[in-house]
Design an enzyme around this catalytic site. Structure first.
Site, PDB file in Angstrom:
ATOM      1  N   VAL A  68      21.341  21.104  -3.298  1.00  9.42           N
ATOM      2  CA  VAL A  68      20.592  21.537  -2.319  1.00  9.42           C
ATOM      3  C   VAL A  68      19.790  20.443  -1.742  1.00  9.42           C
ATOM      4  CG1 VAL A  68      18.349  22.812  -1.811  1.00  9.42           C
ATOM      5  CG2 VAL A  68      20.302  23.930  -3.358  1.00  9.42           C
ATOM      6  N   ALA A 113      16.019  16.663  -2.822  1.00 12.84           N
ATOM      7  CA  ALA A 113      17.432  17.267  -3.439  1.00 12.84           C
ATOM      8  C   ALA A 113      17.570  17.364  -4.772  1.00 12.84           C
ATOM      9  CB  ALA A 113      18.733  16.312  -2.865  1.00 12.84           C
ATOM     10  N   LYS A 114      18.584  18.242  -5.018  1.00 18.78           N
ATOM     11  CA  LYS A 114      18.669  18.516  -6.496  1.00 18.78           C
ATOM     12  C   LYS A 114      19.993  19.093  -6.891  1.00 18.78           C
ATOM     13  CE  LYS A 114      16.378  18.216 -10.456  1.00 18.78           C
ATOM     14  NZ  LYS A 114      15.528  17.012 -10.739  1.00 18.78           N
ATOM     15  N   GLY A 115      20.664  18.793  -7.688  1.00 22.86           N
ATOM     16  CA  GLY A 115      22.085  19.586  -8.090  1.00 22.86           C
ATOM     17  C   GLY A 115      22.229  20.191  -9.268  1.00 22.86           C
ATOM     18  N   ASP A 154      19.375  14.109 -14.687  1.00 20.99           N
ATOM     19  CA  ASP A 154      18.561  15.098 -15.307  1.00 20.99           C
ATOM     20  C   ASP A 154      18.678  15.848 -16.800  1.00 20.99           C
ATOM     21  OD1 ASP A 154      17.049  18.120 -14.755  1.00 20.99           O
ATOM     22  OD2 ASP A 154      15.880  16.430 -13.340  1.00 20.99           O
TER      23      ASP A 154
END
Length: 424
Positions: A68, A113-115, A154
């Site tokens: 995202v 953003a992040k995944g 992360d």
């Protein structure tokens, strides 16, 4: 002000509810028009992918992956990649939004953003995790890049994961692209100081928070929930500053020592066994109690949503420093505010990682490496500046630190958006 009907609507509970509520409050404070509020609440781009994996025994498993990209207004998107069974789209949306505010607050030229991949890395071999990572990278490859979206480690991922992403991306491009990820191994263009950057930032902010409450580190006590990338380093740096870290926990257990844990010996135990449980230099306690122990500072440094309406009334610490993203629910936040517990929000407290990720990206663009001392000095300066900005705004407007931090961050994104305008 109401959230427009076309904005992202989260489930009834979860981190996205809290993220959207924080944005809503900031938008009301800033008197943003509904259209701009909707823009800030809606991710610019989302991708959901299916990740087939041939397991080592020959069977096939399929996992869900997400990326995202919440906002690009202040620069390319930036955010970690999480491997955990609980990962879903709403969680990734919330984390991406918080990344936007975090980057703006510490004034790095990124959007958020992040995944994530819904997988338990502990139940997979290294070879299986490599295959998952490379397939995930190939699926999201069209929307990432060193000037577009830069992943980082992360929960459940590390520098080795970043090396696999870098290699997969570079092979597809036909040349080595070191700037595609941060948190890489040093030998592949990583930065000195990156591995401990988030923890070091948490400790810097915790010490500033203690000073603001008149607490001398030499006579202070702390408890840390989580003993992974962030928790271990936070415990170590606090102990080095003179703080007695009485308790730490991980997914398998928790340990307590009234006079302070020997963090170095505990880390060696974890290296041997994979858990804090069974450490002979302390007594075992209920992991849930770590957040409510009689200490000066609590550092939730694991996952989101651990301080809740149920346990917030039992928190005895005077200060909560959010090492994790979104560890305090909205209901818990209100309770802690009423009880005059100082909560230092995640977008300030744990921003050290993205600050040094930015430094790593800059070094990759320059093909030049800074010394660890340079990195750490610049990190401390950037964290202290953000802290003083938040404290000043909080005092001037009668806000909690979370409210002040969010308003400052949202305002900076809005200012950039207004300067850029809307295309077409």
């Amino acid at each position: 002000m109401t959230l427009p009907d076309s904005a992202v609507v989260p489930d009834a509970a979860g981190p996205l509810v809290d993220a959207m509520a924080q944005l809503h409050k900031a938008a009301a404070t800033l008197e943003l028009p509904d259209g701009l509020h909707e823009l800030l609440g809606s991710p610019r781009r989302e991708m959901a992918v299916s990740i087939p994996l041939r397991r080592d025994d020959g069977s096939i498993a399929v996992y869900s992956g997400y990326r995202v990209q919440h906002n690009f207004t202040r620069g390319p998107a930036k955010g970690g990649l999480r491997y955990a069974p609980s990962v879903d789209l709403d969680e990734v949306r919330a984390l991406a939004m918080w990344m936007t505010w975090k980057c703006a607050l510490v004034d790095v030229p990124y959007g958020g953003a992040k995944g994530g991949v819904a997988i338990d890395p502990r139940t997979h071999s290294t070879a299986e995790l490599e295959r998952v990572t490379r397939r995930y990278t190939s699926e999201i490859l069209p929307i990432i890049g060193p000037e577009v979206d830069i992943p980082a480690p992360d929960i459940g991922t590390d520098e080795r994961t970043m090396a696999w992403i870098m290699d997969t991306y570079s092979v597809a491009r036909g040349y080595t692209v070191t700037g595609i990820v941060t948190g890489k191994p040093l030998s592949l263009g990583g930065s000195q100081g990156r591995a401990m950057a988030t923890s070091r930032g948490v400790a810097h902010i915790a010490l500033l928070a203690m000073a603001s409450r008149g607490i001398d580190p030499a006579h202070a006590t702390a408890a840390v929930q989580g003993f992974g990338k962030v928790g271990y380093g936070a415990a170590r740096f606090l102990a080095e500053a003179g703080v007695k870290v009485r308790a730490v926990s991980d997914v398998d257990g928790a340990v307590y020592a009234h006079d302070g844990l020997d963090i170095a010996h505990l880390a060696a135990h974890v290296e041997r066994t994979g858990t804090v449980a069974g450490f002979d230099g302390a007594e075992a306690i209920d992991p849930a109690s770590v957040l409510t122990l009689d200490v000066d500072v609590v550092v939730p440094a694991a996952v989101e949503g651990v301080l809740t309406e149920e346990n917030a009334p039992k928190v005895q610490a005077r200060i909560v420093v959010e090492g994790a993203n979104g560890p305090t629910t909205g209901a818990a936040d209100a309770i802690l505010k009423e009880r005059d517990v100082l909560v230092v929000p995640d977008i300030l407290a744990n921003a050290g990682g993205v600050v040094v990720s930015y430094f790593e990206w800059v070094q990759a663009n320059q093909a030049y490496q800074w010394s660890e001392r340079e990195v750490n000095d610049r990190l401390e300066e950037r964290m202290a500046r953000a802290w003083h900005d938040v404290v000043a705004h909080s005092g001037a407007h009668g806000m909690t630190y979370r409210e002040a931090a969010t308003v400052l961050a949202v305002e900076r994104v809005v200012d950039a958006h207004r300067l850029r305008g809307l295309y077409p």
